[in-house]
Design a protein around this motif. Structure first.
Motif, PDB file in Angstrom:
ATOM      1  N   PHE A  67       0.843  -1.200   0.000  1.00 40.29           N
ATOM      2  CA  PHE A  67       0.000   0.000   0.000  1.00 40.29           C
ATOM      3  C   PHE A  67       0.879   1.251   0.000  1.00 40.29           C
ATOM      4  CE2 PHE A  67      -3.994  -1.826   2.320  1.00 40.29           C
ATOM      5  CZ  PHE A  67      -4.024  -2.876   1.428  1.00 40.29           C
ATOM      6  N   THR A  68       0.353   2.305  -0.612  1.00 41.08           N
ATOM      7  CA  THR A  68       1.051   3.588  -0.624  1.00 41.08           C
ATOM      8  C   THR A  68       0.065   4.707  -0.339  1.00 41.08           C
ATOM      9  OG1 THR A  68       2.627   2.769  -2.288  1.00 41.08           O
ATOM     10  CG2 THR A  68       2.493   5.150  -1.962  1.00 41.08           C
ATOM     11  N   ILE A  69       0.388   5.507   0.664  1.00 42.80           N
ATOM     12  CA  ILE A  69      -0.429   6.682   0.982  1.00 42.80           C
ATOM     13  C   ILE A  69       0.204   7.888   0.313  1.00 42.80           C
ATOM     14  CG2 ILE A  69       0.774   7.143   3.162  1.00 42.80           C
ATOM     15  CD1 ILE A  69      -1.910   8.138   4.302  1.00 42.80           C
ATOM     16  N   SER A  70      -0.634   8.771  -0.202  1.00 44.74           N
ATOM     17  CA  SER A  70      -0.129   9.992  -0.819  1.00 44.74           C
ATOM     18  C   SER A  70      -1.167  11.095  -0.658  1.00 44.74           C
ATOM     19  CB  SER A  70       0.189   9.760  -2.302  1.00 44.74           C
ATOM     20  OG  SER A  70      -0.982   9.396  -3.012  1.00 44.74           O
ATOM     21  N   ARG A  71      -0.745  12.279  -1.047  1.00 41.11           N
ATOM     22  CA  ARG A  71      -1.614  13.445  -0.856  1.00 41.11           C
ATOM     23  C   ARG A  71      -1.391  14.399  -2.018  1.00 41.11           C
ATOM     24  NH1 ARG A  71       0.251  15.640   4.389  1.00 41.11           N
ATOM     25  NH2 ARG A  71       1.894  16.575   3.123  1.00 41.11           N
ATOM     26  N   ASP A  72      -2.487  14.902  -2.577  1.00 39.52           N
ATOM     27  CA  ASP A  72      -2.421  15.939  -3.619  1.00 39.52           C
ATOM     28  C   ASP A  72      -2.902  17.229  -2.986  1.00 39.52           C
ATOM     29  OD1 ASP A  72      -2.917  17.696  -5.739  1.00 39.52           O
ATOM     30  OD2 ASP A  72      -3.347  16.058  -7.120  1.00 39.52           O
ATOM     31  N   ASN A  73      -1.973  18.105  -2.659  1.00 39.79           N
ATOM     32  CA  ASN A  73      -2.338  19.326  -1.941  1.00 39.79           C
ATOM     33  C   ASN A  73      -3.220  20.241  -2.794  1.00 39.79           C
ATOM     34  OD1 ASN A  73      -0.853  18.455   0.254  1.00 39.79           O
ATOM     35  ND2 ASN A  73       1.000  19.519  -0.412  1.00 39.79           N
ATOM     36  N   ALA A  74      -2.978  20.271  -4.072  1.00 38.13           N
ATOM     37  CA  ALA A  74      -3.772  21.141  -4.945  1.00 38.13           C
ATOM     38  C   ALA A  74      -5.236  20.712  -4.970  1.00 38.13           C
ATOM     39  CB  ALA A  74      -3.194  21.131  -6.345  1.00 38.13           C
ATOM     40  N   LYS A  75      -5.468  19.403  -4.869  1.00 38.64           N
ATOM     41  CA  LYS A  75      -6.844  18.889  -4.883  1.00 38.64           C
ATOM     42  C   LYS A  75      -7.398  18.665  -3.480  1.00 38.64           C
ATOM     43  CE  LYS A  75      -6.377  16.540  -9.346  1.00 38.64           C
ATOM     44  NZ  LYS A  75      -6.465  15.252 -10.076  1.00 38.64           N
ATOM     45  N   ASN A  76      -6.544  18.879  -2.477  1.00 45.54           N
ATOM     46  CA  ASN A  76      -6.951  18.621  -1.090  1.00 45.54           C
ATOM     47  C   ASN A  76      -7.539  17.215  -0.955  1.00 45.54           C
ATOM     48  OD1 ASN A  76      -6.735  19.986   1.441  1.00 45.54           O
ATOM     49  ND2 ASN A  76      -8.970  20.027   1.581  1.00 45.54           N
ATOM     50  N   THR A  77      -6.818  16.272  -1.516  1.00 46.66           N
ATOM     51  CA  THR A  77      -7.267  14.886  -1.570  1.00 46.66           C
ATOM     52  C   THR A  77      -6.120  13.962  -1.176  1.00 46.66           C
ATOM     53  OG1 THR A  77      -8.857  15.377  -3.327  1.00 46.66           O
ATOM     54  CG2 THR A  77      -8.200  13.078  -3.071  1.00 46.66           C
ATOM     55  N   ALA A  78      -6.460  12.947  -0.413  1.00 50.42           N
ATOM     56  CA  ALA A  78      -5.493  11.928  -0.041  1.00 50.42           C
ATOM     57  C   ALA A  78      -5.866  10.629  -0.742  1.00 50.42           C
ATOM     58  CB  ALA A  78      -5.477  11.723   1.473  1.00 50.42           C
ATOM     59  N   TYR A  79      -4.856   9.792  -0.953  1.00 52.56           N
ATOM     60  CA  TYR A  79      -5.074   8.544  -1.677  1.00 52.56           C
ATOM     61  C   TYR A  79      -4.458   7.381  -0.912  1.00 52.56           C
ATOM     62  CZ  TYR A  79      -5.865  11.874  -5.457  1.00 52.56           C
ATOM     63  OH  TYR A  79      -6.328  12.915  -6.221  1.00 52.56           O
ATOM     64  N   LEU A  80      -4.997   6.222  -1.172  1.00 55.63           N
ATOM     65  CA  LEU A  80      -4.382   4.988  -0.693  1.00 55.63           C
ATOM     66  C   LEU A  80      -4.358   4.031  -1.877  1.00 55.63           C
ATOM     67  CD1 LEU A  80      -3.193   3.545   1.815  1.00 55.63           C
ATOM     68  CD2 LEU A  80      -5.440   2.461   2.093  1.00 55.63           C
ATOM     69  N   GLN A  81      -3.180   3.845  -2.440  1.00 53.89           N
ATOM     70  CA  GLN A  81      -3.010   2.879  -3.522  1.00 53.89           C
ATOM     71  C   GLN A  81      -2.769   1.521  -2.894  1.00 53.89           C
ATOM     72  OE1 GLN A  81      -3.146   3.258  -7.000  1.00 53.89           O
ATOM     73  NE2 GLN A  81      -3.039   1.009  -6.948  1.00 53.89           N
TER      74      GLN A  81
END
Length: 115
Positions: A67-81
């Protein structure tokens, strides 16, 4: 008012992949820690992955390397791949943001991995 909305869950076969998203409103992800938790049926909620405001990452042993957690600050969205999914990954996955001394949670998204 803070609002977190998760999406991306579903049914997948073992070995497959999913990407969960957590869209936030009313709170700035880049200034706060964001985490993914999961809760399987009849089990306690557990931490899956965590990213600090500075970008430091923490993973549960059970998901390290998959699993990989990430964050797109421009979209104010976090992800979990989530890759190489296993039946034991089946759970409701929740997004959490820690900010201003408070903890905010989304409504959760169901992930089901079939064997």
């Amino acid at each position: 008012q803070v609002r977190l909305v998760e999406s991306g869950g579903g049914l997948v076969q073992a070995g497959g992949s999913l990407r969960l998203s957590c869209a936030g409103a009313g709170i700035i992800f880049s200034r706060n820690a964001v985490a993914w938790y999961r809760q399987a049926l009849a089990k306690q909620r557990e931490l899956v992955a965590h990213i600090t405001s500075g970008g430091s990452l923490i993973y549960a042993d059970a998901v390290k390397g998959r699993f990989t957690i990430s964050r797109d600050n421009a979209k104010n969205t976090a992800y979990l791949q989530m890759n190489s999914l296993k039946p034991e990954d089946t759970a409701v996955y929740y997004c959490q943001v820690l900010g201003c001394g408070a903890s905010y949670w989304g409504q959760g998204t169901q992930v089901t991995v079939s064997s």
